[in-house]
Write an enzyme that holds these catalytic residues in place. Structure first.
Site, PDB file in Angstrom:
ATOM      1  N   TYR A  27     -29.529  42.777  -4.216  1.00  0.00           N
ATOM      2  CA  TYR A  27     -28.482  42.363  -3.279  1.00  0.00           C
ATOM      3  C   TYR A  27     -28.201  43.446  -2.230  1.00  0.00           C
ATOM      4  O   TYR A  27     -28.165  43.140  -1.024  1.00  0.00           O
ATOM      5  CB  TYR A  27     -27.218  41.990  -4.041  1.00  0.00           C
ATOM      6  CG  TYR A  27     -26.207  41.256  -3.207  1.00  0.00           C
ATOM      7  CD1 TYR A  27     -26.402  39.920  -2.868  1.00  0.00           C
ATOM      8  CD2 TYR A  27     -25.061  41.893  -2.737  1.00  0.00           C
ATOM      9  CE1 TYR A  27     -25.477  39.242  -2.091  1.00  0.00           C
ATOM     10  CE2 TYR A  27     -24.148  41.229  -1.956  1.00  0.00           C
ATOM     11  CZ  TYR A  27     -24.357  39.903  -1.638  1.00  0.00           C
ATOM     12  OH  TYR A  27     -23.456  39.242  -0.863  1.00  0.00           O
ATOM     13  N   GLU A  45     -31.071  42.993   6.172  1.00  0.00           N
ATOM     14  CA  GLU A  45     -30.421  42.178   7.193  1.00  0.00           C
ATOM     15  C   GLU A  45     -29.766  43.065   8.252  1.00  0.00           C
ATOM     16  O   GLU A  45     -29.817  42.753   9.450  1.00  0.00           O
ATOM     17  CB  GLU A  45     -29.382  41.266   6.542  1.00  0.00           C
ATOM     18  CG  GLU A  45     -29.967  40.204   5.623  1.00  0.00           C
ATOM     19  CD  GLU A  45     -28.899  39.422   4.884  1.00  0.00           C
ATOM     20  OE1 GLU A  45     -27.788  39.282   5.438  1.00  0.00           O
ATOM     21  OE2 GLU A  45     -29.160  38.945   3.761  1.00  0.00           O
TER      22      GLU A  45
END
Length: 362
Positions: free
Chosen positions: A286, A293
């Site tokens: 995660y 991103e």
């Protein structure tokens, strides 16, 4: 050489169907409890009135009992439950009329026959009332349809992300680093499909099909779709960047365990290794996915500045332009805040499913 065995203090009580024996021994070790020919044989080592020693006793019951007693050991005592063969009230516990010296009533659980009958009646009434209440609750006529839909949804998503992961892995082994540069053109169609379909998770939470909280789902799905459709889908210059490979790879690995876990949960199956993976692999993946991103957004800011794409010019007399790169900078802050919120949510889920559980001592 061990000393002679001793008798512990034993307290007893009864109900119409059960006998309760409480043996006053702490730190019990190696209990040996059997019922043979309607006689209970007890032998164990523990700390009693005469210190740490071997304690034993025998009780011949007044009437027939089942030969399989249930034993529960705690740190301070040992409890034995024996089931009577017939439901009735005994005038005493033992076949011999004179009560053994080591045996005494358990006043904490003691009831006379009338009180026990009242207790039994109350339990039966409670059971009947519970059945009446359950019968009044309307059954969901679409229960099986909803379950079938959730199974199919999770299966389709699992197959989609499996295709992405396998395809990227095979290409990585064959092409090496060269596979980084055309990841988008090879994988984007399937990723578009999976991430568009993922919008159904928000709808599932809104209408109550699943118990997942809405906010974490919205943050994750809209965050991914923003990167996929707005950043990567609108800028050809970004589609050949190596960061695309890492974004897609981290996303797909996470979903390889999440969707089959939910699919099995729909049919009431829990596979412990899969549960562990579902609530563990996100710990490294995660943050790595969020970092990828963020790198993608940082790399896109100069391109959006140069092209002016998605920048909004307000009409005169304001003559102000809202620059899209500025929006991306704000989004970067929101991205890391979102990572923190979702990280806390996932950590609580992991603690709930994999945290230490209270063990029942037998």
């Amino acid at each position: 050489m061990a000393g002679p065995s001793l008798r512990p203090h034993v307290h007893w009580a009864q109900r119409h169907r059960l006998l309760f024996l409480r043996v006053e021994l702490s730190d019990v070790r190696n209990p040996d409890i059997t019922i043979t020919d309607n006689v209970l044989h007890f032998r164990a080592q523990g700390h009693g009135a005469k210190g740490d020693n071997i304690y034993e006793f025998e009780i011949e019951f007044l009437e027939p009992v089942e030969p399989k007693p249930v034993c529960r050991v705690t740190q301070r005592q040992l409890n034995i439950t024996v089931q009577k063969k017939e439901s009735n009230w005994w005038e005493r516990l033992t076949k011999q009329e004179k009560r053994p010296l080591f045996l005494a009533p358990d006043f904490d659980r003691w009831l006379d026959e009338s009180d026990a009958e009242m207790e039994l009646k109350e339990k039966e009434e409670e059971k009947i009332n519970k059945m009446k209440i359950e019968s009044r609750v309307p059954k969901d006529p679409f229960k099986h349809l909803k379950k079938g839909y959730l199974i199919m949804y999770n299966l389709v998503q699992f197959l989609g992300f499996s295709w992405i992961f396998v395809n990227m892995t095979v290409r990585l082994f064959i092409l090496g680093k060269d596979s980084f540069y055309d990841t988008f053109h090879t994988i984007s169609d399937m990723m578009y499909f999976c991430q568009t379909l993922a919008l159904m998770e928000i709808m599932n939470s809104l209408i109550g099909l699943v118990r997942s909280p809405l906010i974490p789902a919205v943050m994750q799905i809209f965050g991914r779709n923003f990167v996929l459709f707005v950043i990567l889908g609108s800028l050809e210059e970004m589609q050949s960047k190596p960061v695309v490979f890492f974004i897609f790879y981290f996303w797909s690995i996470t979903e390889l365990f999440r969707y089959p876990y939910y699919m099995l949960s729909c049919i009431g199956i829990e596979w412990k290794p899969l549960t562990w993976l579902r609530y563990t692999v996100w710990i490294p993946l995660y943050p790595l996915g969020g970092l990828s991103e963020a790198v993608c957004i940082v790399q896109s800011i100069p391109i959006f500045s140069e092209t002016g794409k998605f920048s909004l010019g307000l009409p005169n007399p304001l003559n102000v332009t809202i620059q899209f790169p500025f929006v991306l900078q704000i989004y970067l802050i929101a991205l890391f805040l979102g990572i923190f919120v979702n990280f806390r949510h996932l950590y609580k889920q992991r603690k709930q499913h994999l945290g230490p559980k209270k063990r029942k001592m037998k």
